[in-house]
Design a protein around this motif. Structure first.
Motif, PDB file in Angstrom:
ATOM      1  N   VAL A 119       0.837  -1.202   0.000  1.00  0.00           N
ATOM      2  CA  VAL A 119       0.000   0.000   0.000  1.00  0.00           C
ATOM      3  C   VAL A 119       0.873   1.253   0.000  1.00  0.00           C
ATOM      4  O   VAL A 119       0.590   2.223  -0.720  1.00  0.00           O
ATOM      5  N   ALA A 120       1.934   1.246   0.788  1.00  0.00           N
ATOM      6  CA  ALA A 120       2.824   2.407   0.816  1.00  0.00           C
ATOM      7  C   ALA A 120       3.439   2.655  -0.560  1.00  0.00           C
ATOM      8  O   ALA A 120       3.574   3.808  -1.001  1.00  0.00           O
ATOM      9  N   GLU A 121       3.806   1.581  -1.248  1.00  0.00           N
ATOM     10  CA  GLU A 121       4.392   1.728  -2.588  1.00  0.00           C
ATOM     11  C   GLU A 121       3.357   2.279  -3.570  1.00  0.00           C
ATOM     12  O   GLU A 121       3.676   3.145  -4.406  1.00  0.00           O
ATOM     13  N   LEU A 122       2.131   1.799  -3.481  1.00  0.00           N
ATOM     14  CA  LEU A 122       1.077   2.346  -4.346  1.00  0.00           C
ATOM     15  C   LEU A 122       0.923   3.838  -4.118  1.00  0.00           C
ATOM     16  O   LEU A 122       0.808   4.630  -5.067  1.00  0.00           O
ATOM     17  N   ALA A 131      -2.070   8.824 -14.181  1.00  0.00           N
ATOM     18  CA  ALA A 131      -3.173   9.332 -15.007  1.00  0.00           C
ATOM     19  C   ALA A 131      -2.892   9.093 -16.486  1.00  0.00           C
ATOM     20  O   ALA A 131      -3.813   8.800 -17.265  1.00  0.00           O
ATOM     21  N   GLU A 132      -1.623   9.196 -16.892  1.00  0.00           N
ATOM     22  CA  GLU A 132      -1.278   8.991 -18.296  1.00  0.00           C
ATOM     23  C   GLU A 132      -1.495   7.550 -18.743  1.00  0.00           C
ATOM     24  O   GLU A 132      -1.605   7.276 -19.938  1.00  0.00           O
ATOM     25  N   LEU A 133      -1.587   6.620 -17.783  1.00  0.00           N
ATOM     26  CA  LEU A 133      -1.841   5.220 -18.121  1.00  0.00           C
ATOM     27  C   LEU A 133      -3.313   4.970 -18.462  1.00  0.00           C
ATOM     28  O   LEU A 133      -3.660   3.913 -18.966  1.00  0.00           O
ATOM     29  N   GLY A 134      -4.156   5.949 -18.165  1.00  0.00           N
ATOM     30  CA  GLY A 134      -5.584   5.762 -18.377  1.00  0.00           C
ATOM     31  C   GLY A 134      -6.323   5.337 -17.137  1.00  0.00           C
ATOM     32  O   GLY A 134      -7.497   4.942 -17.201  1.00  0.00           O
ATOM     33  N   VAL A 135      -5.657   5.405 -15.980  1.00  0.00           N
ATOM     34  CA  VAL A 135      -6.301   5.084 -14.708  1.00  0.00           C
ATOM     35  C   VAL A 135      -7.166   6.271 -14.301  1.00  0.00           C
ATOM     36  O   VAL A 135      -6.729   7.426 -14.386  1.00  0.00           O
ATOM     37  N   PRO A 136      -8.407   6.036 -13.843  1.00  0.00           N
ATOM     38  CA  PRO A 136      -9.276   7.152 -13.464  1.00  0.00           C
ATOM     39  C   PRO A 136      -8.670   8.008 -12.353  1.00  0.00           C
ATOM     40  O   PRO A 136      -8.029   7.499 -11.431  1.00  0.00           O
ATOM     41  N   VAL A 137      -8.876   9.313 -12.447  1.00  0.00           N
ATOM     42  CA  VAL A 137      -8.445  10.261 -11.424  1.00  0.00           C
ATOM     43  C   VAL A 137      -9.685  10.940 -10.866  1.00  0.00           C
ATOM     44  O   VAL A 137     -10.438  11.582 -11.600  1.00  0.00           O
ATOM     45  N   SER A 138      -9.904  10.780  -9.573  1.00  0.00           N
ATOM     46  CA  SER A 138     -11.093  11.346  -8.947  1.00  0.00           C
ATOM     47  C   SER A 138     -10.850  12.795  -8.540  1.00  0.00           C
ATOM     48  O   SER A 138      -9.719  13.188  -8.232  1.00  0.00           O
ATOM     49  N   ALA A 183      -3.382  17.320  -3.987  1.00  0.00           N
ATOM     50  CA  ALA A 183      -2.089  16.703  -3.684  1.00  0.00           C
ATOM     51  C   ALA A 183      -2.242  15.532  -2.725  1.00  0.00           C
ATOM     52  O   ALA A 183      -1.347  14.688  -2.630  1.00  0.00           O
ATOM     53  N   GLY A 184      -3.358  15.470  -2.027  1.00  0.00           N
ATOM     54  CA  GLY A 184      -3.601  14.369  -1.091  1.00  0.00           C
ATOM     55  C   GLY A 184      -4.126  13.106  -1.748  1.00  0.00           C
ATOM     56  O   GLY A 184      -4.255  12.072  -1.083  1.00  0.00           O
ATOM     57  N   LEU A 185      -4.442  13.165  -3.039  1.00  0.00           N
ATOM     58  CA  LEU A 185      -4.916  11.986  -3.754  1.00  0.00           C
ATOM     59  C   LEU A 185      -3.757  11.036  -4.038  1.00  0.00           C
ATOM     60  O   LEU A 185      -2.644  11.470  -4.300  1.00  0.00           O
ATOM     61  N   ARG A 186      -4.024   9.736  -3.985  1.00  0.00           N
ATOM     62  CA  ARG A 186      -2.994   8.726  -4.202  1.00  0.00           C
ATOM     63  C   ARG A 186      -3.539   7.606  -5.090  1.00  0.00           C
ATOM     64  O   ARG A 186      -4.764   7.368  -5.143  1.00  0.00           O
ATOM     65  N   LEU A 187      -2.637   6.869  -5.726  1.00  0.00           N
ATOM     66  CA  LEU A 187      -3.042   5.653  -6.416  1.00  0.00           C
ATOM     67  C   LEU A 187      -3.515   4.648  -5.383  1.00  0.00           C
ATOM     68  O   LEU A 187      -2.789   4.345  -4.427  1.00  0.00           O
ATOM     69  N   ALA A 214      -8.948   0.336  -9.281  1.00  0.00           N
ATOM     70  CA  ALA A 214      -7.786   1.201  -9.053  1.00  0.00           C
ATOM     71  C   ALA A 214      -8.043   2.594  -9.622  1.00  0.00           C
ATOM     72  O   ALA A 214      -8.602   2.761 -10.710  1.00  0.00           O
ATOM     73  N   ALA A 215      -7.623   3.596  -8.855  1.00  0.00           N
ATOM     74  CA  ALA A 215      -7.841   4.989  -9.245  1.00  0.00           C
ATOM     75  C   ALA A 215      -6.897   5.867  -8.444  1.00  0.00           C
ATOM     76  O   ALA A 215      -6.277   5.423  -7.477  1.00  0.00           O
TER      77      ALA A 215
END
Length: 291
Positions: A119-122, A131-138, A183-187, A214-215
């Motif tokens: 989890v820490a690594e994520l 975001a450039e991978l196409g993973v949703p960003v909330s 800035a508090g958002l994380r994968l 995953a987001a």
């Protein structure tokens, strides 16, 4: 369905078991003529199909960065995902009717250490690159807005005890619990329940499945399923391992996780059941709210 779709993409298998518990995918467990076990995933809705490409790119991005195994997709289309089954077994698969975890082994302390490291690594992954991978960003307010909407609907569509309404309303309205800026958002994996955690015969964490949710979102989402599954002491151990691995929880983070977990696995579960026509989920949510 699974056999025909697999054959269409050059994979010849027979299906051993169908898993209907997933919210986003129907899953078939299959075997080919050489005895190789396969996992086949068929999206339930068009919007799930749209997430497949981003999930594949995320898996490739994370594979060299995490100390656990991830699925390696050999078929990846909008109608079918297929990969060779990873070794070992889910720690606690969900009963498809009751949603109770079917534990088959005691949870060793070492599992929390490994999961905390993952989890820490994520959460260290650069959000812009993800975001450039196409993973949703909330949006930073998205989870809070969803909780507010679910509580309002829960009051009118579910039988939510007044004491819980007051507690959850205070939590939602209190700025201290929520992310102050983007800035508090994380994968986040966002669904780290025991059915997605692969362990060996000693209970050691060896792999993580199902990255569909995953987001880039509130990092608390990676702690709510473990809190629900492992209890308060399990959450304490996971948070300690997370901090030891370099994770940096914000102020009031633990209290936020407690509120979010109790809310998601009751009210949000019930709303999901209503929206999907799954009366069983609504019944489970109501039973949990009465406990």
């Amino acid at each position: 369905m699974f056999v025909d779709l697999a054959r269409k993409h050059g994979l010849h298998v027979r299906v051993l078991e169908v898993d209907e518990t997933g919210w986003d995918f129907q899953v078939g467990h299959a075997v080919d003529s050489e005895g190789v076990r396969w996992v086949l995933r068929v999206p339930r809705r068009p919007e799930v199909s749209e997430l497949i490409a981003g999930e594949r790119r995320l898996l490739e991005f994370l594979r060299p960065r995490l100390n656990v195994a991830l699925p390696r997709w050999e078929i990846c289309t909008s109608e079918l995902v297929a990969y060779r089954r990873l070794p070992d077994s889910p720690l606690g698969p969900e009963d498809p009717v009751t949603l109770a975890y079917q534990w088959w082994i005691d949870v060793p302390g070492e599992l929390f250490r490994t999961l905390g490291e993952v989890v820490a690594e994520l959460h260290r992954a650069p959000a812009a690159e993800i975001a450039e991978l196409g993973v949703p960003v909330s949006a930073r307010t998205a989870l809070r807005s969803e909780a507010d909407d679910h509580l309002r609907r829960g009051i009118s569509e579910l039988d939510v005890p007044e004491s819980r309404v007051r507690r959850w309303r205070e939590w939602i309205d209190d700025d201290r619990y929520w992310i102050g800026d983007s800035a508090g958002l994380r994968l986040v994996h966002a669904d780290l329940h025991p059915g997605h955690l692969l362990v060996d015969d000693s209970g050691m964490l060896t792999g993580i499945l199902d990255w569909t949710d995953a987001a880039v979102d509130d990092p608390a989402l990676d702690f709510i399923a473990p809190r629900w599954a492992f209890g308060e002491s399990g959450l304490d151990r996971l948070l300690a391992a997370y901090v030891d691995a370099g994770g940096r929880p914000r102020e009031h983070f633990r209290a936020h996780i407690e509120q979010l977990a109790s809310f998601v696995f009751t009210v949000s579960l019930g709303i999901h059941g209503i929206d999907t026509g799954h009366d069983g989920y609504v019944k489970i949510a109501q039973e949990r709210l009465r406990e």
